[in-house]
Write a protein that holds these residues in place. Structure first.
Motif, mmCIF file in Angstrom:
data_model
loop_
_atom_site.group_PDB
_atom_site.id
_atom_site.type_symbol
_atom_site.label_atom_id
_atom_site.label_comp_id
_atom_site.label_asym_id
_atom_site.label_seq_id
_atom_site.Cartn_x
_atom_site.Cartn_y
_atom_site.Cartn_z
ATOM 1 N N VAL A 116 29.379 -56.765 5.466
ATOM 2 C CA VAL A 116 29.641 -56.395 4.166
ATOM 3 C C VAL A 116 29.652 -57.645 3.292
ATOM 4 O O VAL A 116 29.308 -57.574 2.205
ATOM 5 C CB VAL A 116 30.845 -55.528 4.131
ATOM 6 N N SER A 117 30.313 -58.667 3.882
ATOM 7 C CA SER A 117 30.816 -60.163 3.189
ATOM 8 C C SER A 117 31.462 -59.748 1.839
ATOM 9 O O SER A 117 31.088 -60.385 0.537
ATOM 10 C CB SER A 117 29.400 -60.710 2.997
ATOM 11 N N ALA A 118 32.448 -59.098 1.920
ATOM 12 C CA ALA A 118 33.240 -58.630 0.935
ATOM 13 C C ALA A 118 34.333 -59.939 0.417
ATOM 14 O O ALA A 118 34.515 -60.675 1.098
ATOM 15 C CB ALA A 118 34.166 -57.396 1.102
ATOM 16 N N LYS A 119 34.480 -59.806 -0.795
ATOM 17 C CA LYS A 119 35.553 -60.778 -1.218
ATOM 18 C C LYS A 119 37.035 -60.295 -1.211
ATOM 19 O O LYS A 119 38.137 -60.965 -1.103
ATOM 20 C CB LYS A 119 35.176 -61.404 -2.741
ATOM 21 N N TYR A 120 37.178 -58.784 -1.227
ATOM 22 C CA TYR A 120 38.367 -58.118 -1.610
ATOM 23 C C TYR A 120 38.408 -57.111 -0.524
ATOM 24 O O TYR A 120 37.459 -56.470 -0.373
ATOM 25 C CB TYR A 120 38.755 -57.866 -2.884
ATOM 26 N N ALA A 121 39.661 -56.922 0.168
ATOM 27 C CA ALA A 121 39.756 -55.816 0.969
ATOM 28 C C ALA A 121 40.834 -54.836 0.501
ATOM 29 O O ALA A 121 41.799 -55.093 0.212
ATOM 30 C CB ALA A 121 40.125 -56.242 2.411
ATOM 31 N N LEU A 122 40.559 -53.524 0.627
ATOM 32 C CA LEU A 122 41.225 -52.329 0.214
ATOM 33 C C LEU A 122 41.885 -51.560 1.560
ATOM 34 O O LEU A 122 41.083 -51.161 2.069
ATOM 35 C CB LEU A 122 40.757 -51.255 -0.666
ATOM 36 N N TRP A 123 43.186 -51.959 1.461
ATOM 37 C CA TRP A 123 43.817 -51.353 2.689
ATOM 38 C C TRP A 123 44.619 -49.941 2.384
ATOM 39 O O TRP A 123 45.703 -50.121 1.721
ATOM 40 C CB TRP A 123 44.738 -52.385 3.302
ATOM 41 N N PRO A 124 44.098 -48.809 2.758
ATOM 42 C CA PRO A 124 44.956 -47.689 2.537
ATOM 43 C C PRO A 124 45.959 -47.488 3.635
ATOM 44 O O PRO A 124 45.820 -46.642 4.358
ATOM 45 C CB PRO A 124 44.011 -46.582 2.451
ATOM 46 N N THR A 125 46.897 -48.305 3.645
ATOM 47 C CA THR A 125 47.873 -48.495 4.815
ATOM 48 C C THR A 125 49.220 -48.743 4.354
ATOM 49 O O THR A 125 49.624 -49.439 3.693
ATOM 50 C CB THR A 125 47.208 -50.043 5.382
ATOM 51 N N PRO A 126 50.182 -47.861 5.197
ATOM 52 C CA PRO A 126 51.560 -48.228 4.833
ATOM 53 C C PRO A 126 52.039 -49.135 5.480
ATOM 54 O O PRO A 126 51.380 -49.861 6.198
ATOM 55 C CB PRO A 126 52.326 -46.837 5.420
ATOM 56 N N LYS A 127 53.423 -49.828 4.941
ATOM 57 C CA LYS A 127 53.752 -51.175 5.374
ATOM 58 C C LYS A 127 54.109 -51.094 6.826
ATOM 59 O O LYS A 127 53.804 -52.107 7.339
ATOM 60 C CB LYS A 127 55.042 -51.125 4.666
ATOM 61 N N TRP A 128 54.591 -50.115 7.497
ATOM 62 C CA TRP A 128 54.867 -50.118 8.733
ATOM 63 C C TRP A 128 53.657 -50.173 9.717
ATOM 64 O O TRP A 128 53.502 -50.914 10.681
ATOM 65 C CB TRP A 128 55.609 -48.836 9.323
#
Length: 305
Positions: free
Chosen positions: A248-260
């Motif tokens: 993918v070679s992305a610059k930014y990552a989107l994490w739909p992820t709660p803190k825990w």
């Protein structure tokens, strides 16, 4: 306390008895840039610290797009956000029929407060779901019945399909129904797609797993998976492998992820005490040179331009 259930097919469903958070009801809208043929994107907070996935997108010509939407508890907040943006969803994109992705959608269409002009989804054969992931069969039937009963345009997407979301903004399907991948079946048939404009691209993976990711890479032009932003598969754990993210070679990552989950805490215990793969994936992102991780459990609902 947050109770965690990791099914045999590696999809997540977390339930919380925590008090509903305040401060999430109003969408924090920054000034939109002076531009055209582009889009703003919001990654939604994990309400009640549940694992869920929801994104909102606004094109510069005013089209509103929802991607999945999150779990059932997200529905009233999502309705409020959509109302702020005008009250109409021009396109609702659904990656796959698991409750942490479609729960809010089912509630919103039941409540009938929001106008939905078009739904976009991947059609999975009922017999295939029953055979390969029977635990999802009843929800899948409810989901397909709900879509079929809607009074709007309905589009079942296939690999290679494209769709205009607004002026200068296009959806391109990179992967869809993976009939031959029957382990972690429904996740591995997540709709994989790019949203692209003249200035940026975002690759959405839903809950795609290792087998689905490898199948996709083996069958598509490598340039099609490249993107500026990548949504982390399966909330950043038990998703695609390192080689996929490298491609993918992305610059930014989107994490739909709660803190825990970001911190890999087992049943509310200490930092990195759980069995989730988040830390391993976080290391991959560092190694691959990600400039910024947007983590819903840390950042809340954020606008990305």
């Amino acid at each position: 306390m947050v109770k965690k259930v990791l099914g045999a097919f590696f999809f997540l469903s977390w339930w919380s008895c925590s008090i509903t958070e305040t401060g999430h009801d109003v969408l924090d809208i920054k000034d939109f840039p002076n531009r055209s043929e582009d889009f703003s994107l919001w990654q939604m907070a994990p309400f009640r610290e549940e694992v869920q996935m929801g994104y909102l997108l606004r094109t510069d010509d005013g089209k509103i797009i929802v991607i999945d939407g999150g779990g059932v508890v997200t529905a009233p907040v999502l309705e409020g956000h959509i109302a702020q943006l005008g009250g109409t969803v021009h396109t609702w994109i659904l990656t796959h029929p698991h409750l942490d992705h479609i729960g809010a959608f089912l509630e919103v269409i039941k409540n009938q407060k929001i106008e939905i002009k078009r739904t976009v989804h991947v059609s999975l054969p009922e017999a295939w779901v029953q055979k390969n992931e029977s635990i999802t069969s009843d929800l899948h039937k409810q989901y397909t019945n709900a879509i079929s009963s809607m009074n709007c345009e309905k589009i079942a997407m296939k690999t290679g399909d494209t769709l205009s979301l607004g002026k200068g903004v296009q959806l391109r399907v990179i992967g869809a129904f993976n009939e031959s991948v029957v382990q972690n079946a429904v996740n591995n048939s997540s709709m994989v797609f790019r949203v692209e404009s003249k200035s940026k691209s975002v690759l959405f993976l839903g809950d795609l797993g290792i087998a689905g990711g490898r199948t996709l890479l083996a069958n598509v032009d490598p340039d099609l998976v490249k993107a500026d932003y990548v949504q982390m598969a399966h909330h950043g754990q038990h998703g695609v492998d390192r080689d996929f993210y490298k491609a993918v070679s992305a610059k930014y990552a989107l994490w739909p992820t709660p803190k825990w989950l970001w911190e890999n805490r087992a049943d509310g215990q200490g930092y990195n005490t759980g069995n989730f793969k988040t830390f391993e994936v976080r290391v991959w992102m560092d190694e691959l040179g990600i400039k910024k991780n947007y983590v819903s459990g840390l950042d809340g609902t954020v606008q990305i331009d």
